[in-house]
Scaffold this motif. Sequence first.
Motif, short mmCIF file in Angstrom:
data_model
loop_
_atom_site.label_atom_id
_atom_site.label_comp_id
_atom_site.label_asym_id
_atom_site.label_seq_id
_atom_site.Cartn_x
_atom_site.Cartn_y
_atom_site.Cartn_z
N TRP A 123 1.05 -1.35 0.05
CA TRP A 123 0.03 0.05 -0.07
C TRP A 123 0.96 1.10 -0.07
CZ3 TRP A 123 -5.31 0.99 0.00
CH2 TRP A 123 -5.62 2.24 0.48
N ASP A 124 0.49 2.28 -0.61
CA ASP A 124 1.28 3.44 -0.88
C ASP A 124 0.41 4.58 -0.35
OD1 ASP A 124 2.73 5.91 -1.55
OD2 ASP A 124 2.71 5.52 -3.54
N ASP A 125 0.70 5.25 0.84
CA ASP A 125 -0.11 6.34 1.46
C ASP A 125 0.09 7.64 0.71
OD1 ASP A 125 -1.24 5.27 3.80
OD2 ASP A 125 0.66 5.18 4.51
N ARG A 126 1.18 7.90 -0.26
CA ARG A 126 0.97 9.16 -0.84
C ARG A 126 0.45 9.11 -2.13
NH1 ARG A 126 7.29 9.94 0.32
NH2 ARG A 126 7.55 7.76 -0.24
N THR A 127 0.23 8.12 -2.66
CA THR A 127 -0.46 8.12 -4.08
C THR A 127 -2.13 7.84 -3.75
OG1 THR A 127 1.41 7.26 -4.99
CG2 THR A 127 -0.75 6.98 -6.27
N PRO A 128 -2.87 8.75 -4.41
CA PRO A 128 -4.20 8.40 -4.11
C PRO A 128 -4.50 6.95 -4.77
CG PRO A 128 -3.92 10.63 -5.13
CD PRO A 128 -2.48 9.87 -5.23
N TYR A 153 -1.85 -5.71 2.01
CA TYR A 153 -2.86 -4.79 2.38
C TYR A 153 -3.54 -5.14 3.65
CZ TYR A 153 -3.04 -2.01 -2.09
OH TYR A 153 -2.60 -1.29 -3.16
N SER A 154 -3.85 -4.08 4.38
CA SER A 154 -4.64 -4.22 5.72
C SER A 154 -5.91 -4.49 5.32
CB SER A 154 -4.60 -3.09 6.50
OG SER A 154 -5.28 -2.23 6.05
N GLY A 155 -6.84 -4.84 6.51
CA GLY A 155 -8.28 -5.26 6.10
C GLY A 155 -9.04 -4.25 5.55
N TRP A 156 -8.91 -3.00 6.06
CA TRP A 156 -9.91 -1.96 5.76
C TRP A 156 -9.15 -1.43 3.96
CZ3 TRP A 156 -7.75 2.70 3.96
CH2 TRP A 156 -6.58 3.39 4.67
N GLN A 157 -7.91 -1.64 3.81
CA GLN A 157 -7.20 -1.16 2.71
C GLN A 157 -7.76 -2.23 1.57
OE1 GLN A 157 -3.09 -1.38 3.64
NE2 GLN A 157 -3.13 0.68 4.50
N THR A 158 -7.51 -3.54 1.93
CA THR A 158 -8.30 -4.50 1.03
C THR A 158 -9.67 -4.41 0.67
OG1 THR A 158 -6.92 -6.19 1.91
CG2 THR A 158 -8.85 -7.08 1.04
N GLU A 189 -6.03 -13.13 9.92
CA GLU A 189 -7.45 -13.93 10.19
C GLU A 189 -8.52 -13.02 10.96
OE1 GLU A 189 -6.42 -18.53 10.67
OE2 GLU A 189 -6.76 -17.36 12.46
N ASP A 190 -7.75 -11.57 11.76
CA ASP A 190 -8.74 -10.73 12.22
C ASP A 190 -9.65 -9.92 11.28
OD1 ASP A 190 -8.07 -11.94 14.83
OD2 ASP A 190 -6.32 -10.28 14.79
N GLU A 191 -8.93 -9.37 10.32
CA GLU A 191 -9.53 -8.65 9.30
C GLU A 191 -9.33 -8.82 7.84
OE1 GLU A 191 -8.37 -4.47 10.26
OE2 GLU A 191 -9.18 -4.64 12.43
N VAL A 192 -8.07 -9.22 7.55
CA VAL A 192 -7.82 -9.36 5.87
C VAL A 192 -8.68 -10.51 5.48
CG1 VAL A 192 -5.84 -9.87 4.28
CG2 VAL A 192 -5.58 -8.45 6.20
N LEU A 193 -8.64 -11.57 6.12
CA LEU A 193 -9.31 -12.91 5.62
C LEU A 193 -10.82 -12.49 5.42
CD1 LEU A 193 -7.44 -16.00 6.67
CD2 LEU A 193 -6.91 -14.37 4.87
N PRO A 194 -11.40 -11.85 6.54
CA PRO A 194 -12.92 -11.57 6.48
C PRO A 194 -13.07 -10.43 5.00
CG PRO A 194 -12.39 -11.51 8.69
CD PRO A 194 -10.99 -11.69 7.81
N ALA A 195 -12.11 -9.48 4.99
CA ALA A 195 -12.37 -8.49 3.99
C ALA A 195 -12.25 -9.49 2.52
CB ALA A 195 -11.41 -7.45 4.13
N ALA A 196 -11.35 -10.28 2.51
CA ALA A 196 -11.05 -10.83 1.16
C ALA A 196 -12.32 -11.88 0.90
CB ALA A 196 -9.66 -11.75 1.33
N ARG A 197 -12.74 -12.45 1.87
CA ARG A 197 -14.10 -13.59 1.84
C ARG A 197 -15.45 -12.63 1.30
NH1 ARG A 197 -13.65 -15.87 6.15
NH2 ARG A 197 -14.84 -14.61 7.50
N ALA A 198 -15.35 -11.28 2.00
CA ALA A 198 -16.63 -10.52 1.55
C ALA A 198 -16.64 -9.99 0.07
CB ALA A 198 -16.94 -9.40 2.79
N THR A 199 -15.34 -9.70 -0.39
CA THR A 199 -15.25 -9.28 -1.83
C THR A 199 -14.60 -10.07 -2.76
OG1 THR A 199 -13.07 -8.46 -0.79
CG2 THR A 199 -14.79 -6.90 -0.71
#
Length: 316
Positions: A123-128, A153-158, A189-199
């Motif tokens: 993830w690149d914070d400085r690029t939109p 990528y973190s869960g929210w970024q994913t 397993e806390d956030e990334v995998l649930p985000a991946a599963r949902a999307t």
Amino acid sequence: MQQRYVGASGLRVSRLALGAMTWGKDTDEHEARDQLIAFVEAGGTLVDTAHIYGDGASEELLGRLVGDVVTRDDVVIATKAGFGVRRGHATYDASRGTILAALDLSLRRLGVDHVDLWQMHVWDDRTPLDETLAALDTAVSSGRVAYIGISNYSGWQTAQAATWQRAVPGRAPITSTQVEYSLVNRAVEDEVLPAARATGLGVLPYSPLGKGVLTGKYRTGTPSGSRGASEHAGMLEEYLDDRGRGIVEAVVRAADGLGWTPLEVALVWVRDRPGVTAPIVGARTAAHLRAALATEAKELPPEIRVALDDVSGSGE
């Protein structure tokens, strides 16, 4: 080897992937050739590299071998962009110009007209985000890339990136996420995998053996020639604490009871986790790779899987 679809996409790959991070650096052309032949002969298809690996040597070596020892149709080529090193410092740059230039260079190194899976390495914070994702769309629409993915990528970024791409018809959907995942590192397993599963993203775990710790080779010290004896030693410290040693001992006990190796227990556990498409196995030698390929016919008994879940900390 069994084939799996990558998330909700039509891309099918082998359920183990071959990692080429050390190719052209710690792994010479002879060993890489033997690894690739063994992998493809076992039914493996997905080979993962990156623009930065070996300062480009990994892609160049893979490019020399494809068409020489295997055909282009034998392999699903995955590479990455957006991460580099400049003057000894890590750089994160997912801007449009940088990543599209990196893609063109990757294609030249690989000697192909397209890659099957192109992933944003970090993830690149400085690029939109919309600039990065628009560049991914361009890569797909121009025919240089078949599928796109993300990595680290973190869960929210994913969730944000995947939802953005699915929000408007015509955008290239994100297909996969590559993350570190093993019995000693279950943080995703806390956030990334649930985000991946949902999307609808497939999960490609790297370091599925906990950087070698889960093979049991560090139980009584640090073998010469191992990762722990190299400049990468600091990478292992977090897995050599009391918790890590407890997990390794549980893996060894399970292996003894099954008549397997610790490597087989740890790798099969990751391979068959919900949402996982293919763990990425990086091996120093073809012999090490063949040990991983020997897991194909193996399946952990439910009671062993539950015991390992418990000792490593449940993430369900």
